[in-house]
Design a protein around this motif. Structure first.
Motif, PDB file in Angstrom:
ATOM      1  N   ILE A   1       0.866  -1.180   0.000  1.00 21.77           N
ATOM      2  CA  ILE A   1       0.000   0.000   0.000  1.00 21.77           C
ATOM      3  C   ILE A   1       0.902   1.229   0.000  1.00 21.77           C
ATOM      4  O   ILE A   1       1.828   1.310   0.815  1.00 21.77           O
ATOM      5  N   PHE A   2       0.630   2.146  -0.897  1.00 31.96           N
ATOM      6  CA  PHE A   2       1.345   3.416  -0.898  1.00 31.96           C
ATOM      7  C   PHE A   2       0.325   4.542  -0.748  1.00 31.96           C
ATOM      8  O   PHE A   2      -0.658   4.576  -1.497  1.00 31.96           O
ATOM      9  N   PRO A   3       0.571   5.460   0.199  1.00 28.65           N
ATOM     10  CA  PRO A   3      -0.404   6.551   0.386  1.00 28.65           C
ATOM     11  C   PRO A   3      -0.633   7.321  -0.907  1.00 28.65           C
ATOM     12  O   PRO A   3      -1.754   7.720  -1.220  1.00 28.65           O
ATOM     13  N   GLY A   4       0.454   7.524  -1.667  1.00 23.24           N
ATOM     14  CA  GLY A   4       0.351   8.299  -2.893  1.00 23.24           C
ATOM     15  C   GLY A   4      -0.509   7.626  -3.952  1.00 23.24           C
ATOM     16  O   GLY A   4      -0.973   8.280  -4.884  1.00 23.24           O
ATOM     17  N   GLN A   5      -0.699   6.312  -3.810  1.00 19.41           N
ATOM     18  CA  GLN A   5      -1.552   5.615  -4.778  1.00 19.41           C
ATOM     19  C   GLN A   5      -2.963   5.438  -4.244  1.00 19.41           C
ATOM     20  O   GLN A   5      -3.938   5.813  -4.886  1.00 19.41           O
ATOM     21  N   ILE A   6      -3.056   4.844  -3.048  1.00 19.15           N
ATOM     22  CA  ILE A   6      -4.374   4.431  -2.599  1.00 19.15           C
ATOM     23  C   ILE A   6      -5.261   5.632  -2.255  1.00 19.15           C
ATOM     24  O   ILE A   6      -6.466   5.600  -2.483  1.00 19.15           O
ATOM     25  N   PHE A   7      -4.662   6.703  -1.732  1.00 20.87           N
ATOM     26  CA  PHE A   7      -5.457   7.885  -1.378  1.00 20.87           C
ATOM     27  C   PHE A   7      -5.515   8.899  -2.520  1.00 20.87           C
ATOM     28  O   PHE A   7      -6.082   9.969  -2.366  1.00 20.87           O
TER      29      PHE A   7
END
Lengths: 290, 333
Positions: free
Chosen positions: B241-247
């Motif tokens: 999970i990467f914040p820059g992707q999932i959010f």
């Protein structure tokens, strides 16, 4: 934070805020009149930055001066865009307008990506690293010129809406659409002019920003969000509000960068946004809806 | 042309059953690549259903559904990795987190009468704040991402969502079918009718005695919880999970494109939209590669133009049009 540093942060933030304010003003004009939220606003800002970058590369034109021809070109783009693409969507539901403009924003960003690549770009101005000093306070020269240019464009805009018959007609259409149509105003033309004026604002602001920061196509969504934040904090549809919101967010971001880390910048503006929405949903200068 | 042999409702049931059977049989027929594309279609359909409950049924435009996706993903993954609590339990925590976040948004939005555009922008603000927050949260890996361990000895622990491609395919199918079932049941319920009334005219609904705020909260909770379940799936399927992707806002947009293209507010719109858009994206990549144009941005550029074209040509979505053509329903549903 020591007092000189505090003053420095405050002034730098306000100078950047004036440029932000001009960008947000464009969004506010478009929404206030056409009632369409321009979700491609940051993308247009980045488009203007690239235009300034290219003009600098070709003719060594200072981005702050280039803001004038770029604003003019963006007016034409906005006028045509409203006439050809956005106008049929004016009466459609919000989510359809949203998809249209998101599609447009995807097109702009990726066209730029294809042409210029993802590299970060900047322009080297002879005075990029110069600064004015007042006592122990240092202010970036380029930021002062940028802010003055933004202020000048804003003044022209206010004069346009106040003193020209077209400007007054646009305000009338924004105020009472049916009434404006009844007295015989060509609402479609006024919409197209408004969209053009809105894009001229973001075009000028984008060009000025090219002098202040590095830029990549990926910057666009965050600029769109920045413009939204400013406009909501100030009050959607209020021109004074957009400027005040720009100043406020500019200062808040500068303070967050100085006190915490640059990545906390947008966190602070979102925090501010949520506080304003909770306390005064119509924004600082917005009119409460009946 | 002769009259249709069966009522549109019966034809619709048959079409749905055939479609379902084809999906169940797919792993035994198609290759891994095609199967992975169908899986993406199913996930898109499920998330689209979740978003559609809020926007399509209740008329609340959320532009920040990635928030619930990310909270669900991080919630269940963190419990599993940090405390050894499996996702079979973690999924409830994930849903609770998303519901709590949606409560804050709803509370701000409904209590202070933040409506229309303002509500939409509020949802973006929350999703973006979460992205920045998780970017800086070192305990959960920060911007460098959070990773789930992939160990051979865990394989087959299906209750911990540790399985192979077939397992995840059928799980996606179950999610999509479940999403359709929940949507259909809710739509036919009293609450569903209240939502539709609010969507058409909130003031009129209020005047008729519908508790508008309560109904809106319910839509928000259901939508957020369903999206969080999708987030749990994505976390354990991708194992990172990467914040820059999932959010990312692009993720929020992806979630809503399917239902909008398929038909907002319809039951089958999210499914049709997802099964159109995902293969379209893949076909674009292939076509551009065949043309020798695999520069970054080329696919998205065409995609952007397509979006503008679709919304200009078929604003109410593909499904209502398709259903009329196939005579699967006699009126807009």
């Amino acid at each position: 934070m020591s007092l000189p540093l505090f003053v420095e942060v405050l002034i730098q933030g306000m100078l950047t805020g004036l440029v932000y304010g001009l960008m947000a003003l464009g969004l506010s004009v478009i929404f206030g009149v056409v009632r369409v939220v321009n979700f491609a606003h940051g993308e247009f800002a980045v488009l203007a930055m690239y235009a300034a970058f290219v003009l600098f590369g070709l003719f060594h034109l200072d981005p702050i001066i280039a803001s004038i021809p770029i604003a003019a070109a963006f007016f034409v783009i906005g006028y045509l865009l409203q006439r050809a693409v956005v106008q049929p969507f004016v009466t459609r539901p919000q989510h359809e307008q949203f998809i249209l403009l998101v599609g447009l924003s995807i097109v702009i960003v990726n066209a730029l990506l294809l042409i210029f690549g993802p590299e970060s770009r900047h322009v080297d101005l002879p005075y990029s690293f110069d600064s004015f000093s007042i006592g122990s306070i240092l202010i970036d020269e380029v930021r002062v010129y940028g802010a003055l240019a933004a202020l000048a464009v804003t003044a022209v805009l206010f004069a346009f809406f106040r003193f020209t018959s077209t400007g007054v007609a646009i305000r009338a259409a924004a105020d009472n659409l049916v009434g404006a149509a009844v007295v015989g105003l060509d609402v479609k033309r006024l919409y197209a002019i408004s969209f053009g004026v809105g894009l001229a604002c973001v075009g000028a602001a984008g060009a000025i920003m090219m002098a202040l920061t590095d830029m990549t196509p990926m910057l666009a969504p965050s600029l769109t969000l920045l413009a939204f934040t400013i406009v909501i904090v100030g009050g959607l549809g209020s021109m004074v509000g957009a400027l005040a919101g720009g100043l406020l967010i500019g200062v808040a971001e500068a303070a967050a960068s100085a006190l915490a880390s640059p990545s906390m910048k947008s966190m602070v503006s979102f925090g501010l946004l949520i506080v304003v929405l909770a306390l005064r949903p119509q924004g600082l200068f917005g009119k409460a809806e009946a | 042309m002769s009259a249709s042999p069966a009522s549109p409702g019966a034809r619709q049931t048959v079409a749905l059953a055939l479609f379902g059977l084809a999906l169940v049989a797919a792993p035994f027929v198609v290759d891994r690549y095609i199967l992975s594309i169908i899986l993406l279609c199913l996930i898109g359909a499920y998330l689209g259903q979740a978003w559609n409950i809020l926007m399509g049924f209740c008329g609340l435009l959320s532009l920040g559904h990635a928030l619930y996706l990310g909270l669900g993903a991080y919630g269940a993954a963190a419990l599993y990795v940090k405390f050894g609590i499996g996702p079979w339990l973690g999924v409830f925590v994930a849903m609770a987190l998303a519901v709590a976040a949606s409560f804050v948004i709803g509370w701000l939005g409904f209590r202070f009468r933040i409506e229309g555009v303002y509500f939409s922008l509020l949802t973006i603000a929350f999703a973006e704040s979460a992205r920045i927050g998780f970017d800086n949260w070192a305990w959960l890996g920060g911007a460098a991402g959070f990773f789930l361990p992939v160990r051979a000895e865990d394989f087959g622990q299906y209750w911990n969502l540790r399985g192979g491609p077939f397992f995840f395919y059928y799980l996606a199918l179950a999610l999509a079918a479940g999403g359709l079932f929940v949507s259909a049941r809710l739509r036919a319920s009293k609450l569903g009718h209240a939502w539709l009334a609010i969507r058409e005219d909130a003031q009129a609904a209020r005047a008729l005695g519908v508790n508008v705020t309560r109904a809106r909260f319910m839509a928000l909770f259901v939508s957020a919880a369903m999206t969080a379940v999708g987030g749990v799936y994505l976390a354990f399927w991708g194992n990172n999970i990467f914040p820059g992707q999932i959010f990312d806002m692009a993720h929020s947009i992806d979630i809503m494109l399917g239902p909008i293209v398929g038909g907002v507010g319809t039951l089958f719109g999210p499914i049709v939209g997802s099964f159109l858009l995902v293969p379209l994206g893949e076909a674009l990549i292939e076509a551009l590669r065949a043309l020798g144009l695999n520069a970054p941005g080329a696919k998205a550029l065409v995609y952007g133009f397509l979006l503008m074209g679709i919304i200009a040509a078929a604003p109410s979505g593909v499904w209502p049009w398709l259903a009329r053509r196939l005579r699967l329903q006699d009126r807009e549903q």
